[in-house]
Design an enzyme around this catalytic site. Sequence first.
Site, PDB file in Angstrom:
ATOM      1  N   ARG A  59       0.836  -1.211   0.000  1.00 22.31           N
ATOM      2  CA  ARG A  59       0.000   0.000   0.000  1.00 22.31           C
ATOM      3  C   ARG A  59       0.869   1.258   0.000  1.00 22.31           C
ATOM      4  NH1 ARG A  59      -3.938  -0.508   4.769  1.00 22.31           N
ATOM      5  NH2 ARG A  59      -4.663   1.495   3.982  1.00 22.31           N
ATOM      6  N   VAL A  97      -4.441   6.982   5.578  1.00 24.81           N
ATOM      7  CA  VAL A  97      -3.000   6.985   5.853  1.00 24.81           C
ATOM      8  C   VAL A  97      -2.226   7.481   4.629  1.00 24.81           C
ATOM      9  CG1 VAL A  97      -3.063   5.235   7.661  1.00 24.81           C
ATOM     10  CG2 VAL A  97      -2.926   4.495   5.276  1.00 24.81           C
ATOM     11  N   HIS A 113      -5.552   7.926  12.113  1.00 27.33           N
ATOM     12  CA  HIS A 113      -5.193   6.503  12.037  1.00 27.33           C
ATOM     13  C   HIS A 113      -3.760   6.310  11.572  1.00 27.33           C
ATOM     14  CE1 HIS A 113      -9.688   5.229  11.637  1.00 27.33           C
ATOM     15  NE2 HIS A 113      -9.361   5.559  12.863  1.00 27.33           N
ATOM     16  N   CYS A 143      17.871   4.258  16.434  1.00 28.93           N
ATOM     17  CA  CYS A 143      18.544   3.414  17.443  1.00 28.93           C
ATOM     18  C   CYS A 143      19.218   2.195  16.844  1.00 28.93           C
ATOM     19  CB  CYS A 143      17.533   2.973  18.515  1.00 28.93           C
ATOM     20  SG  CYS A 143      16.422   1.661  17.956  1.00 28.93           S
ATOM     21  N   GLY A 179     -16.708  10.720   2.398  1.00 20.30           N
ATOM     22  CA  GLY A 179     -16.137   9.466   1.911  1.00 20.30           C
ATOM     23  C   GLY A 179     -15.813   8.453   2.985  1.00 20.30           C
ATOM     24  N   THR A 180     -16.707   8.309   3.973  1.00 21.14           N
ATOM     25  CA  THR A 180     -16.463   7.277   4.982  1.00 21.14           C
ATOM     26  C   THR A 180     -17.741   6.494   5.243  1.00 21.14           C
ATOM     27  OG1 THR A 180     -15.638   6.825   7.221  1.00 21.14           O
ATOM     28  CG2 THR A 180     -16.802   8.907   6.903  1.00 21.14           C
ATOM     29  N   SER A 181     -17.547   5.201   5.505  1.00 17.30           N
ATOM     30  CA  SER A 181     -18.708   4.301   5.652  1.00 17.30           C
ATOM     31  C   SER A 181     -19.332   4.389   7.039  1.00 17.30           C
ATOM     32  CB  SER A 181     -18.255   2.849   5.412  1.00 17.30           C
ATOM     33  OG  SER A 181     -17.275   2.506   6.405  1.00 17.30           O
ATOM     34  N   GLU A 207     -22.758   7.119  -1.420  1.00 23.02           N
ATOM     35  CA  GLU A 207     -24.127   6.630  -1.138  1.00 23.02           C
ATOM     36  C   GLU A 207     -24.362   6.706   0.365  1.00 23.02           C
ATOM     37  OE1 GLU A 207     -22.582   3.070  -2.562  1.00 23.02           O
ATOM     38  OE2 GLU A 207     -21.441   3.167  -0.710  1.00 23.02           O
ATOM     39  N   ALA A 223     -16.998  12.023  -4.779  1.00 18.36           N
ATOM     40  CA  ALA A 223     -16.355  13.139  -4.057  1.00 18.36           C
ATOM     41  C   ALA A 223     -15.887  14.229  -5.014  1.00 18.36           C
ATOM     42  CB  ALA A 223     -15.171  12.602  -3.245  1.00 18.36           C
TER      43      ALA A 223
HETATM   44  C1  BV8 Z   1     -10.187   2.021  19.487  1.00 17.64           C
HETATM   45  C2  BV8 Z   1      -5.621   1.846   9.849  1.00 17.64           C
HETATM   46  C3  BV8 Z   1     -10.089   2.106  21.778  1.00 17.64           C
HETATM   47  C4  BV8 Z   1      -5.097   0.658   9.209  1.00 17.64           C
HETATM   48  C5  BV8 Z   1      -7.888   1.527  10.575  1.00 17.64           C
HETATM   49  C6  BV8 Z   1     -13.763  -4.941  19.606  1.00 17.64           C
HETATM   50  C7  BV8 Z   1     -12.405  -5.029  19.902  1.00 17.64           C
HETATM   51  C8  BV8 Z   1     -11.542  -3.961  19.721  1.00 17.64           C
HETATM   52  C9  BV8 Z   1     -12.028  -2.765  19.250  1.00 17.64           C
HETATM   53  C10 BV8 Z   1     -13.371  -2.690  18.931  1.00 17.64           C
HETATM   54  C11 BV8 Z   1     -14.237  -3.751  19.113  1.00 17.64           C
HETATM   55  N1  BV8 Z   1     -15.487  -3.349  18.724  1.00 17.64           N
HETATM   56  C12 BV8 Z   1     -15.422  -2.072  18.300  1.00 17.64           C
HETATM   57  C13 BV8 Z   1     -14.150  -1.670  18.450  1.00 17.64           C
HETATM   58  C14 BV8 Z   1     -13.617  -0.404  18.121  1.00 17.64           C
HETATM   59  C15 BV8 Z   1     -12.936  -0.540  16.771  1.00 17.64           C
HETATM   60  C16 BV8 Z   1     -14.016  -0.543  15.719  1.00 17.64           C
HETATM   61  O1  BV8 Z   1     -14.585   0.496  15.463  1.00 17.64           O
HETATM   62  N2  BV8 Z   1     -14.290  -1.708  15.122  1.00 17.64           N
HETATM   63  C17 BV8 Z   1     -15.340  -1.745  14.115  1.00 17.64           C
HETATM   64  C18 BV8 Z   1     -14.945  -2.672  12.979  1.00 17.64           C
HETATM   65  C19 BV8 Z   1     -16.640  -2.162  14.799  1.00 17.64           C
HETATM   66  N3  BV8 Z   1     -12.099   0.615  16.667  1.00 17.64           N
HETATM   67  C20 BV8 Z   1     -10.827   0.542  17.079  1.00 17.64           C
HETATM   68  O2  BV8 Z   1     -10.261  -0.453  17.432  1.00 17.64           O
HETATM   69  C21 BV8 Z   1     -10.119   1.888  17.118  1.00 17.64           C
HETATM   70  N4  BV8 Z   1      -9.477   2.036  18.373  1.00 17.64           N
HETATM   71  O3  BV8 Z   1     -11.374   1.895  19.556  1.00 17.64           O
HETATM   72  O4  BV8 Z   1      -9.402   2.142  20.554  1.00 17.64           O
HETATM   73  C22 BV8 Z   1      -9.102   2.075  22.817  1.00 17.64           C
HETATM   74  C23 BV8 Z   1      -9.479   2.571  24.034  1.00 17.64           C
HETATM   75  C24 BV8 Z   1      -8.574   2.563  25.025  1.00 17.64           C
HETATM   76  C25 BV8 Z   1      -7.309   2.051  24.800  1.00 17.64           C
HETATM   77  C26 BV8 Z   1      -6.948   1.545  23.568  1.00 17.64           C
HETATM   78  C27 BV8 Z   1      -7.836   1.551  22.574  1.00 17.64           C
HETATM   79  C28 BV8 Z   1      -9.036   1.967  16.050  1.00 17.64           C
HETATM   80  C29 BV8 Z   1      -9.687   2.001  14.702  1.00 17.64           C
HETATM   81  C30 BV8 Z   1      -8.610   2.264  13.649  1.00 17.64           C
HETATM   82  C31 BV8 Z   1      -8.379   1.003  12.871  1.00 17.64           C
HETATM   83  N5  BV8 Z   1      -7.485   1.297  11.781  1.00 17.64           N
HETATM   84  N6  BV8 Z   1      -7.017   1.825   9.610  1.00 17.64           N
HETATM   85  C32 BV8 Z   1      -5.035   0.825   7.730  1.00 17.64           C
HETATM   86  O5  BV8 Z   1      -5.379   1.891   7.209  1.00 17.64           O
HETATM   87  O6  BV8 Z   1      -4.628  -0.158   7.128  1.00 17.64           O
HETATM   88  S1  BV8 Z   1      -9.524   1.545  10.213  1.00 17.64           S
HETATM   89  C33 BV8 Z   1      -9.816   1.593   8.535  1.00 17.64           C
HETATM   90  O7  BV8 Z   1     -11.240   1.777   8.380  1.00 17.64           O
HETATM   91  C34 BV8 Z   1      -9.206   2.782   7.841  1.00 17.64           C
HETATM   92  O8  BV8 Z   1      -8.437   3.608   8.643  1.00 17.64           O
HETATM   93  C35 BV8 Z   1     -10.393   3.575   7.392  1.00 17.64           C
HETATM   94  O9  BV8 Z   1     -10.146   4.912   7.525  1.00 17.64           O
HETATM   95  C36 BV8 Z   1     -11.418   3.155   8.358  1.00 17.64           C
HETATM   96  C37 BV8 Z   1     -12.820   3.480   7.976  1.00 17.64           C
HETATM   97  O10 BV8 Z   1     -13.028   3.053   6.659  1.00 17.64           O
HETATM   98  P1  BV8 Z   1     -13.487   4.181   5.585  1.00 17.64           P
HETATM   99  O11 BV8 Z   1     -12.418   5.199   5.479  1.00 17.64           O
HETATM  100  O12 BV8 Z   1     -14.840   4.658   5.947  1.00 17.64           O
HETATM  101  O13 BV8 Z   1     -13.484   3.352   4.261  1.00 17.64           O
HETATM  102  P2  BV8 Z   1     -14.621   2.322   3.800  1.00 17.64           P
HETATM  103  O14 BV8 Z   1     -14.064   1.512   2.697  1.00 17.64           O
HETATM  104  O15 BV8 Z   1     -15.197   1.643   5.003  1.00 17.64           O
HETATM  105  O16 BV8 Z   1     -15.772   3.268   3.234  1.00 17.64           O
HETATM  106  C38 BV8 Z   1     -15.515   4.019   2.090  1.00 17.64           C
HETATM  107  C39 BV8 Z   1     -16.692   4.961   1.936  1.00 17.64           C
HETATM  108  O17 BV8 Z   1     -16.428   5.826   0.834  1.00 17.64           O
HETATM  109  C40 BV8 Z   1     -17.993   4.244   1.635  1.00 17.64           C
HETATM  110  O18 BV8 Z   1     -19.029   4.824   2.403  1.00 17.64           O
HETATM  111  C41 BV8 Z   1     -18.224   4.507   0.156  1.00 17.64           C
HETATM  112  O19 BV8 Z   1     -19.595   4.661  -0.159  1.00 17.64           O
HETATM  113  C42 BV8 Z   1     -17.530   5.829  -0.018  1.00 17.64           C
HETATM  114  N7  BV8 Z   1     -16.997   6.050  -1.372  1.00 17.64           N
HETATM  115  C43 BV8 Z   1     -16.453   5.126  -2.223  1.00 17.64           C
HETATM  116  N8  BV8 Z   1     -16.088   5.741  -3.378  1.00 17.64           N
HETATM  117  C44 BV8 Z   1     -16.388   7.062  -3.240  1.00 17.64           C
HETATM  118  C45 BV8 Z   1     -16.964   7.265  -1.969  1.00 17.64           C
HETATM  119  N9  BV8 Z   1     -17.388   8.463  -1.549  1.00 17.64           N
HETATM  120  C46 BV8 Z   1     -17.237   9.497  -2.386  1.00 17.64           C
HETATM  121  N10 BV8 Z   1     -16.681   9.387  -3.617  1.00 17.64           N
HETATM  122  C47 BV8 Z   1     -16.255   8.194  -4.074  1.00 17.64           C
HETATM  123  N11 BV8 Z   1     -15.726   8.091  -5.304  1.00 17.64           N
END
Ligand code: BV8
Length: 237
Positions: A59, A97, A113, A143, A179-181, A207, A223
């Site tokens: 990536r 990122v 993130h 280091c 642009g986020t789900s 959407e 977007a």
């Molecule tokens: C936290 C980095 C707390 C990596 C990412 C059980 C156990 C552990 C945690 C959890 C749990 N249950 C819930 C959680 C919390 C968890 C979470 O939310 N899980 C979800 C799955 C339920 N979250 C976490 O763990 C977070 N940390 O909670 O910490 C904590 C508290 C105390 C102490 C310690 C910790 C950390 C979350 C970060 C994870 N890392 N990424 C990498 O990039 O490889 S997340 C990953 O998804 C990306 O970062 C991305 O940003 C993120 C969201 O995705 P989107 O950006 O929205 O992308 P997606 O494909 O989903 O959607 C795209 C959208 O664009 C769509 O809507 C589509 O329609 C639209 N689109 C498409 N094309 C277009 C468009 N729009 C406009 N124009 C277009 N052309």
Amino acid sequence: MADIRNIVILTGAGISAESGIDTFRDAGGLWEQHKVEDVATPEAFERDPDLVLRFYDKRREAIQTKQPNTAHKALARLDEEWARKPGHELLIVTQNVDDLHERAGAGRVLHMHGTHLNAWCTACDVRTPWNGPLIERPPCPACGTSALRPDVVWFGEMPYEMERIYSALREADLFVSIGTSGAVYPAAGFVQEARSMRIRTLELNLEASMGSRWFHESRHGPATEVVPQWVEEILGG
Ligand code: BV8
């Protein structure tokens, strides 16, 4: 839009989709080829570091061949022009990122993130700008230990600068999600925070997202269409 002075913008993978960067959850997206728990958790890194390092090396390399699109450029123009207005604030909080916001010219960007373009040493904690692969376990420039990981927030890890994000949200008159789900927290919860503080909320997305019902207004389209249109409005209005 006389009454709007402070804007917080949240962006996700959708803003970079038209630059050719895979989103996570759209068909054929990044996660389709991988299970999240296999590549984006500390446990995955512990269990199979080569798989995780290769996933991020691929990536990081791909991102460097992509260009910002007109949505990134419109936000960069807004950032620049909004800053010129006395007493006006703007913050772009990105879940992405990639560095396309910065390469489009935006200055006030916060990577909650993490970023592909740093390596983070698990031995000395120093983060170093990095654009090459990590699979060969290169030594940390600070280091010398071969203990570098991607500077990316994995599931179960705390996103960066949450305090700064929440204080910007508290001051905001407008929260715009682009642009986020709405699948990942805490980012997906920002709109609810905004609503609870009676802040105006707008969603610009291809959407309906998982959070659409929380927004005062949702505009659906690519977007590169809906973002420049909105920027024109907010600057011209
Ligand atoms: C936290 C980095 C707390 C990596 C990412 C059980 C156990 C552990 C945690 C959890 C749990 N249950 C819930 C959680 C919390 C968890 C979470 O939310 N899980 C979800 C799955 C339920 N979250 C976490 O763990 C977070 N940390 O909670 O910490 C904590 C508290 C105390 C102490 C310690 C910790 C950390 C979350 C970060 C994870 N890392 N990424 C990498 O990039 O490889 S997340 C990953 O998804 C990306 O970062 C991305 O940003 C993120 C969201 O995705 P989107 O950006 O929205 O992308 P997606 O494909 O989903 O959607 C795209 C959208 O664009 C769509 O809507 C589509 O329609 C639209 N689109 C498409 N094309 C277009 C468009 N729009 C406009 N124009 C277009 N052309």
